[in-house]
Design a protein around this motif. Structure first.
Motif, PDB file in Angstrom:
ATOM      1  N   GLU A  53       0.860  -1.179   0.000  1.00 44.28           N
ATOM      2  CA  GLU A  53       0.000   0.000   0.000  1.00 44.28           C
ATOM      3  C   GLU A  53       0.900   1.234   0.000  1.00 44.28           C
ATOM      4  O   GLU A  53       1.726   1.395   0.892  1.00 44.28           O
ATOM      5  N   HIS A  77       3.949   1.065   8.011  1.00 46.45           N
ATOM      6  CA  HIS A  77       3.291   0.081   8.874  1.00 46.45           C
ATOM      7  C   HIS A  77       3.253  -1.298   8.231  1.00 46.45           C
ATOM      8  O   HIS A  77       3.427  -1.433   7.033  1.00 46.45           O
ATOM      9  N   GLU A 127      -0.826  -2.602  12.037  1.00 41.92           N
ATOM     10  CA  GLU A 127      -2.242  -2.445  11.713  1.00 41.92           C
ATOM     11  C   GLU A 127      -2.896  -3.821  11.770  1.00 41.92           C
ATOM     12  O   GLU A 127      -2.308  -4.795  11.308  1.00 41.92           O
TER      13      GLU A 127
HETATM   14 ZN    ZN Z   1      -2.514  -0.180   5.792  1.00 41.68          ZN
END
Ligand code: ZN
Length: 134
Positions: A53, A77, A127
């Motif tokens: 991402e 993350h 996350e």
């Molecule tokens: Zn994410």
């Protein structure tokens, strides 16, 4: 936790970063999505079972903008897939981890998400994400 669902990388310019990562992975991103609540514009690539991402701040006061200011571009993350985010949040809280928010929020890519505070996880922002069910 089932697997690493994705790795989040913050970039200053999503258009430039998309072009670069397209060359790196030899494929284009499969999704572009703005998440207003988080103040980010995102794109997603799929490499094997794991997604990457890319995140760019939409506003100067978004958490991603502050992260870039302090630490520059780079890995932001690691997201782990869970079956039941609520029970996983309760389990981790009982284990002494600090959650950044007490309720799961809507994230990009059709997910319910929650972050653990990096000060309780050796400096790594983690996350949790759960696929939203129809
Ligand atoms: Zn994410």
């Amino acid at each position: 936790m089932k697997k690493v669902e994705h790795i989040g990388i913050v970039v200053k310019d999503l258009t430039n970063a998309n072009a670069l990562f397209e060359k790196l992975f030899n494929q284009s991103h499969y999704k572009l999505e703005e998440v207003e609540s988080e103040g980010v514009s995102t794109s997603f690539f799929k490499v094997g079972d794991t997604k990457i991402e890319l995140l760019q701040a939409l506003q100067a006061d978004s958490p991603i903008a502050k992260f870039i200011e302090k630490r520059g571009e780079g890995i932001h993350h690691i997201a782990f897939e869970v079956d039941d985010i609520q029970s996983e949040m309760e389990r981790l809280q009982a284990e002494g981890f600090e959650l950044i928010h007490t309720e799961a929020k809507d994230g990009a890519d059709n997910k319910k998400i929650c972050f653990l505070h990096p000060k309780s996880t050796n400096g790594v922002l983690i996350e949790l994400c759960q696929e939203k069910r129809p």
